[in-house]
Design a protein around this motif. Structure first.
Motif, PDB file in Angstrom:
ATOM      1  N   THR A  11      -7.923  -2.901   5.059  1.00 45.55           N
ATOM      2  CA  THR A  11      -8.936  -1.771   4.162  1.00 45.55           C
ATOM      3  C   THR A  11      -8.565  -1.904   2.866  1.00 45.55           C
ATOM      4  OG1 THR A  11      -7.254  -0.152   4.691  1.00 45.55           O
ATOM      5  CG2 THR A  11      -8.975  -0.157   6.244  1.00 45.55           C
ATOM      6  N   ALA A  12      -7.616  -2.737   2.437  1.00 44.64           N
ATOM      7  CA  ALA A  12      -7.164  -2.401   0.962  1.00 44.64           C
ATOM      8  C   ALA A  12      -7.684  -3.506  -0.163  1.00 44.64           C
ATOM      9  CB  ALA A  12      -5.585  -2.284   0.821  1.00 44.64           C
ATOM     10  N   GLY A  13      -8.621  -4.089   0.601  1.00 44.32           N
ATOM     11  CA  GLY A  13      -8.928  -5.152  -0.552  1.00 44.32           C
ATOM     12  C   GLY A  13      -8.032  -6.504  -0.474  1.00 44.32           C
ATOM     13  N   LYS A  14      -8.296  -7.399  -1.456  1.00 44.25           N
ATOM     14  CA  LYS A  14      -7.535  -8.641  -1.373  1.00 44.25           C
ATOM     15  C   LYS A  14      -6.117  -8.608  -1.892  1.00 44.25           C
ATOM     16  CE  LYS A  14     -11.185 -11.643  -1.610  1.00 44.25           C
ATOM     17  NZ  LYS A  14     -12.561 -11.088  -2.513  1.00 44.25           N
ATOM     18  N   ASN A  15      -5.825  -7.434  -2.778  1.00 44.66           N
ATOM     19  CA  ASN A  15      -4.555  -7.487  -3.438  1.00 44.66           C
ATOM     20  C   ASN A  15      -4.153  -6.307  -2.996  1.00 44.66           C
ATOM     21  OD1 ASN A  15      -2.208  -7.683  -4.970  1.00 44.66           O
ATOM     22  ND2 ASN A  15      -3.505  -8.644  -6.811  1.00 44.66           N
ATOM     23  N   LEU A  16      -2.990  -6.484  -1.973  1.00 48.27           N
ATOM     24  CA  LEU A  16      -2.221  -5.443  -1.344  1.00 48.27           C
ATOM     25  C   LEU A  16      -1.424  -4.577  -2.232  1.00 48.27           C
ATOM     26  CD1 LEU A  16      -2.448  -3.547   1.147  1.00 48.27           C
ATOM     27  CD2 LEU A  16      -0.611  -5.043   2.122  1.00 48.27           C
ATOM     28  N   PRO A  17      -0.437  -5.496  -2.816  1.00 46.13           N
ATOM     29  CA  PRO A  17       0.524  -4.668  -3.889  1.00 46.13           C
ATOM     30  C   PRO A  17      -0.199  -3.830  -5.001  1.00 46.13           C
ATOM     31  CG  PRO A  17       1.201  -7.083  -3.395  1.00 46.13           C
ATOM     32  CD  PRO A  17      -0.071  -6.958  -2.757  1.00 46.13           C
ATOM     33  N   LEU A  18      -1.432  -4.611  -5.577  1.00 50.16           N
ATOM     34  CA  LEU A  18      -1.967  -3.992  -6.697  1.00 50.16           C
ATOM     35  C   LEU A  18      -2.668  -2.771  -5.999  1.00 50.16           C
ATOM     36  CD1 LEU A  18      -2.863  -4.074  -9.616  1.00 50.16           C
ATOM     37  CD2 LEU A  18      -4.857  -5.638  -8.905  1.00 50.16           C
ATOM     38  N   SER A  19      -3.216  -2.727  -4.990  1.00 50.41           N
ATOM     39  CA  SER A  19      -3.904  -1.671  -4.301  1.00 50.41           C
ATOM     40  C   SER A  19      -2.837  -0.607  -4.189  1.00 50.41           C
ATOM     41  CB  SER A  19      -4.733  -2.011  -3.008  1.00 50.41           C
ATOM     42  OG  SER A  19      -5.502  -2.838  -3.017  1.00 50.41           O
ATOM     43  N   TRP A  20      -1.839  -0.836  -3.673  1.00 50.55           N
ATOM     44  CA  TRP A  20      -0.652   0.009  -3.677  1.00 50.55           C
ATOM     45  C   TRP A  20      -0.271   0.699  -4.787  1.00 50.55           C
ATOM     46  CZ3 TRP A  20       1.520   3.340   0.021  1.00 50.55           C
ATOM     47  CH2 TRP A  20       1.270   3.028   1.222  1.00 50.55           C
TER      48      TRP A  20
END
Lengths: 353, 350
Positions: free
Chosen positions: A112-121
């Protein structure tokens, strides 16, 4: 729990999840929870269970809970509640933070978080922190304004409007703007300061101190009776103290623990250090009194309740101890509080000078 | 001679042989409070918070019973008890018992602290602190520690081997002068453990046929301070025996069995609750008993969670009948008897 849903839902929706916020806990929530919960488990468990049931009825498919193996029962909530709900026929996924490793939680939002998981977090955590701080500041401001309001209820209305705007903010900039608007709404409330309010500290078990549905909106009720309320606990402190990113919170916790040590030598898993530390702090700040709220059979708070009379005597501060469970009524509750306020007011009048 | 008082409640039922041996070896007079009676319970209730659990109220009463009779009172602080799983902790109320006593009761004698934290030190070291407070010489204390630890070990072993018949009462030497292995009343047991013969020392009033055959095995699971205190638990084991049951308890299960069972249930932080869950798991799944009774106190924090875990997570194929008895200071004797009679009838029917 109180307005914790605002930063928490910001966190989860930034990660792409659809957040379902159950309605404010009501009698119905408590009844639902009590129906399925063991008889003499603490009130927070029952309300939490009721909340989960309502969320499930509203379509939630995952239930999240912090858990751990601590001295207080709180660590068992997730495991037991999810078990009870599954036995009752509900189907959902469990997200137990603590039992499941951080990696599981981190990866849960991969789709669900979009392409860049670390950035989304990173973004999600930033807005989480910002909203949590905003909620805390607005609540604190409202508590300072409410005793002086001219029209009864105007502060609470302004606060509710402000929270709504804050909750609707979708990113960092909107949050900043929302906070500014909400703050202005509060500052616009008409006040008159022709009197000296009572100062009362609010201590006890965290859920009943923070959740208005459980404590019958005691902060509002006291404010509307001209009392400056100083809760020893807040959502912001609770969410961030274990992360140790705010030195003020860390220092406050350390001081509370140091003050409690002569009375309770070991950590027993609850908020007992804030209860006893908070009472001592109120005495040192020369507040008029302390209100101690706790659920029936809460273990750390029972221990604090046993020890508080000794603290009262030593530091010369009056404490009202109120025990809450699902059968408590707002009328009985407010009667006791009003009597306490009367006593404190008379005590003040009798003081020389 | 110095007199040390020990309240007959809570950890008394677990550590009394240790304390008594140690203090007597050091030449100190040991005095216990009277067995629980309505006066003691009332005193305790009047001095404690309303919603704290019954055993703690009972403890306060026992402590106050000793107030004018001794020079020192031994109060425990059990953080982590000794055992193979030296992790986790006991109930918060046991961890903070000393604090509650110090700050809320008017205790006249000096308080001796027995602080047991098995994560940090051994049982013997915990006794060392007491020796220091009493001014016992190091040499004498070391000798006494050795005797005491041995005695404690023997007590725990005997508890299992004789399947302690609870109609006898509390597990202390001062109850009567006979050593532990000969104290078990045997007329009521069909198969006597080897080497034990004799008649039941106390005559119970006959309710049903006094020659009632013992045809059922019932397990009673609960904390030791509830199981062993005949007043608090309304003599549940005596009642069960008179109704024709052989009683086993969770206190008498070997540690190996409990440890084996508890492997299936993870993340239980309370050590005493692990014992209960392990015992419950064994009794429910082993097929050796005809019925299981859980004896818990209203307002016991850990038990409220443990009961649910036991009822929901332990799922053997064939479960014997199970009953939960929740007691508090208002529980009536007649109510307990009715429930037990109904339960025994149900268990008899299979």
């Amino acid at each position: 729990m109180g307005n914790a849903y605002i930063p928490l839902s910001a966190l989860l929706s930034s990660l792409g999840a659809e957040v379902i916020i159950p309605p404010l806990p009501t009698r119905r929530t408590v009844e639902l929870g009590s129906l399925y919960a063991p008889e003499f488990v603490c009130l927070p468990f029952k309300v939490n269970l009721g909340d989960n049931i309502r969320a499930l009825y509203m379509g939630a498919d995952t239930l999240a809970m912090v858990c751990g193996a601590w001295a207080c029962r709180f660590g068992y909530y997730g495991r037991l509640q999810h078990r009870i709900l599954r036995d009752a026929g509900f189907e959902f996924e469990s997200l137990l933070l603590g039992r499941d490793s951080l990696a599981t939680v981190y990866n849960r939002f991969r789709e669900t978080a979009g392409k860049n998981l670390p950035l989304s977090w990173a973004k999600a955590l930033r807005i989480f922190h910002m909203k949590a701080k905003a909620v805390d500041k607005l609540e604190s401001l409202s508590r300072r304004i409410r005793p002086f309001e001219v029209k009864r209820g105007s502060t609470s209305r302004a606060l509710a409007d402000g929270m709504r705007i804050l909750h609707q903010a979708r990113d960092i900039n909107q949050t900043r703007e929302a906070f500014r608007k909400a703050r202005n709404k509060l500052l616009a409330v008409e006040t008159q300061d022709s009197f000296e309010p009572l100062n009362i500290s609010l201590v006890g078990e965290i859920y009943v101190v923070i959740e208005p549905a459980l404590n019958f909106s005691v902060v509002e009720q006291l404010g509307e009776r001209g009392v400056l309320v100083h809760p020893a606990l807040s959502i912001y402190k609770w969410l961030f103290r274990s992360l140790r990113i705010d030195p003020l919170i860390t220092a406050d916790e350390k001081l509370a623990i140091r003050r409690t040590r002569p009375y309770i030598k070991h950590d027993i898993g609850g908020e007992e250090h804030q209860t006893i530390g908070g009472t001592i702090k109120a005495a040192k700040k020369r507040y008029d009194g302390v209100i101690h709220l706790y659920p029936l059979t809460c273990m750390p708070e029972n221990i604090s309740r046993t020890i508080i009379p000794a603290v009262e005597r030593k530091y010369d501060i009056p404490v009202l101890n109120l025990c809450l469970d699902e059968h408590s009524s707002p009328a009985g509750f407010m009667t006791r509080i009003e009597a306490f306020l009367d006593l404190l007011t008379r005590k003040r009048l009798k003081k020389p000078g | 001679m110095t007199r040390v008082g020990i309240p007959r409640a809570l950890s008394y039922y677990r550590y009394f042989p240790l304390w008594e041996s140690f203090l007597e070896e050091c030449g100190i007079d040991v005095v216990c409070s009277n067995p629980t009676n309505p006066n003691i319970l009332d005193m305790g209730i009047s001095q404690s918070v309303d919603d704290i659990c019954l055993p703690v109220k009972c403890y306060f009463g026992h402590l106050l019973d000793l107030n004018d009779k001794v020079d020192f009172i031994l109060v425990e602080r059990i953080l982590t008890p000794e055992g193979n799983l030296d992790t986790g902790f006991t109930c918060p109320k046991l961890m903070a018992l000393l604090d509650m006593v110090k700050h809320s009761l008017d205790v006249k004698p000096r308080i001796l602290e027995f602080c047991l934290d098995s994560k940090k030190h051994s049982l013997a070291k915990a006794l060392g602190k007491i020796a220091k407070s009493l001014g016992i010489s190091k040499r004498r204390a070391l000798q006494a520690m050795r005797v005491a630890v041995e005695r404690q070990k023997t007590y725990r072993l005997e508890l299992r081997q004789t399947n302690w018949n609870l109609a006898a009462g509390c597990p202390s030497r001062e109850y009567d002068q006979k050593p532990l292995t000969q104290k078990t009343p045997v007329a009521s047991q069909k198969n006597n453990p080897p080497g034990i013969k004799g008649e039941h020392p106390v005559k119970f009033p006959a309710r049903r046929n006094p020659e009632q055959k013992k045809d059922l095995d019932i397990a009673v699971v609960g904390h030791e301070y509830l199981l062993f205190d005949k007043f608090l638990n309304h003599d549940i084991c005596g009642k069960l025996e008179r109704l024709g049951a052989r009683v086993q308890t969770s206190a008498a299960l070997p540690e190996e069995i409990i440890e084996r069972e508890i492997q299936q249930y993870k993340d239980i932080s309370w050590v005493y609750e692990r014992d209960l869950i392990g015992a419950a798991s064994y009794f429910l799944s082993s097929g050796t008993v005809d019925g299981v009774i859980f004896l818990i106190c209203f307002a016991c924090g850990p038990d409220s969670i443990t009961m649910e875990i036991i009822n929901r997570e332990i799922n053997p194929k064939k479960r014997p009948p199970v009953m939960t008895l929740v007691i508090d200071e208002h529980t009536g004797d007649a109510g307990i008897l009715t429930r037990l009679e109904a339960f025994i009838d149900m268990a008899r029917r299979g």
